[in-house]
Design a protein around this motif. Structure first.
Motif, PDB file in Angstrom:
ATOM      1  N   SER A  57     -13.623 -23.211  33.552  1.00 26.26           N
ATOM      2  CA  SER A  57     -13.728 -22.632  32.296  1.00 26.26           C
ATOM      3  C   SER A  57     -12.200 -21.211  32.162  1.00 26.26           C
ATOM      4  O   SER A  57     -11.617 -20.602  32.862  1.00 26.26           O
ATOM      5  N   ALA A  58     -12.161 -22.363  30.903  1.00 24.54           N
ATOM      6  CA  ALA A  58     -10.570 -21.352  30.479  1.00 24.54           C
ATOM      7  C   ALA A  58     -10.708 -19.591  30.047  1.00 24.54           C
ATOM      8  O   ALA A  58      -9.889 -19.052  29.920  1.00 24.54           O
ATOM      9  N   SER A  59     -12.093 -19.233  29.629  1.00 24.27           N
ATOM     10  CA  SER A  59     -12.006 -17.919  29.654  1.00 24.27           C
ATOM     11  C   SER A  59     -12.179 -16.592  30.373  1.00 24.27           C
ATOM     12  O   SER A  59     -12.061 -16.201  30.628  1.00 24.27           O
ATOM     13  N   GLN A  60     -12.091 -18.019  31.593  1.00 24.01           N
ATOM     14  CA  GLN A  60     -12.353 -16.563  33.080  1.00 24.01           C
ATOM     15  C   GLN A  60     -11.006 -16.922  33.767  1.00 24.01           C
ATOM     16  O   GLN A  60     -10.569 -17.599  34.312  1.00 24.01           O
ATOM     17  N   ARG A  61     -10.795 -15.485  33.724  1.00 27.19           N
ATOM     18  CA  ARG A  61      -9.916 -15.008  34.824  1.00 27.19           C
ATOM     19  C   ARG A  61      -9.704 -13.891  35.222  1.00 27.19           C
ATOM     20  O   ARG A  61      -8.638 -13.784  35.993  1.00 27.19           O
ATOM     21  N   ASN A 103      -7.400 -30.579  25.614  1.00 23.00           N
ATOM     22  CA  ASN A 103      -7.068 -31.178  24.894  1.00 23.00           C
ATOM     23  C   ASN A 103      -7.521 -29.929  23.607  1.00 23.00           C
ATOM     24  O   ASN A 103      -6.906 -29.740  23.038  1.00 23.00           O
ATOM     25  N   GLU A 104      -8.870 -29.437  24.106  1.00 23.36           N
ATOM     26  CA  GLU A 104      -9.316 -27.710  22.646  1.00 23.36           C
ATOM     27  C   GLU A 104      -8.213 -26.618  23.110  1.00 23.36           C
ATOM     28  O   GLU A 104      -7.816 -26.225  21.820  1.00 23.36           O
ATOM     29  N   TYR A 105      -7.013 -26.847  24.394  1.00 23.51           N
ATOM     30  CA  TYR A 105      -5.961 -25.479  23.998  1.00 23.51           C
ATOM     31  C   TYR A 105      -4.271 -26.354  24.184  1.00 23.51           C
ATOM     32  O   TYR A 105      -3.569 -25.486  24.577  1.00 23.51           O
ATOM     33  N   ARG A 106      -4.735 -27.440  23.521  1.00 16.99           N
ATOM     34  CA  ARG A 106      -2.866 -27.782  23.297  1.00 16.99           C
ATOM     35  C   ARG A 106      -3.077 -26.938  21.452  1.00 16.99           C
ATOM     36  O   ARG A 106      -3.919 -27.040  20.805  1.00 16.99           O
TER      37      ARG A 106
END
Length: 106
Positions: A57-61, A103-106
């Motif tokens: 998950s890109a939101s989980q850091r 692809n979402e974060y390009r």
């Protein structure tokens, strides 16, 4: 009684919507694994699916999420070895999910 605890942990894991819930549940499952792998086995697919989702998950850091997820996925090695078809399915899904996130974060 112990099978009911494992069932409840699996349910909690699949419904965890914050790291404050996810991390302790993953830690409890990891603590139980060495002695009770046969009880956790039926939930292997669901556990791995949820863990991989949290891990990429890109939101989980949060470091604790990544650390505990990695630890649990490694501890699950006997179940990985016993489920080669699941390994292939997870790898395919993992690659699809990664592609989607990239692809979402390009």
């Amino acid at each position: 009684m112990l099978p009911a605890v494992v069932t409840e942990l699996a349910i909690l894991l699949t419904h965890a919507n914050s790291a404050d819930i996810y991390v302790p549940v993953v830690s409890m499952i990891a603590a139980m694994l060495p002695q009770y792998i046969e009880l956790i086995g039926p939930y292997f697919h669901d556990i791995v699916d949820v863990c991989l989702g949290w891990y990429i998950s890109a939101s989980q850091r949060r470091d604790s999420v990544r650390r505990e997820t990695e630890r649990l996925l490694i501890l699950l090695h006997p179940l990985w070895c016993g489920n080669p078809q699941s390994v292939v399915e997870f790898l395919l899904q993992f690659s699809v999910d990664l592609d989607k996130y990239f692809n979402e974060y390009r």
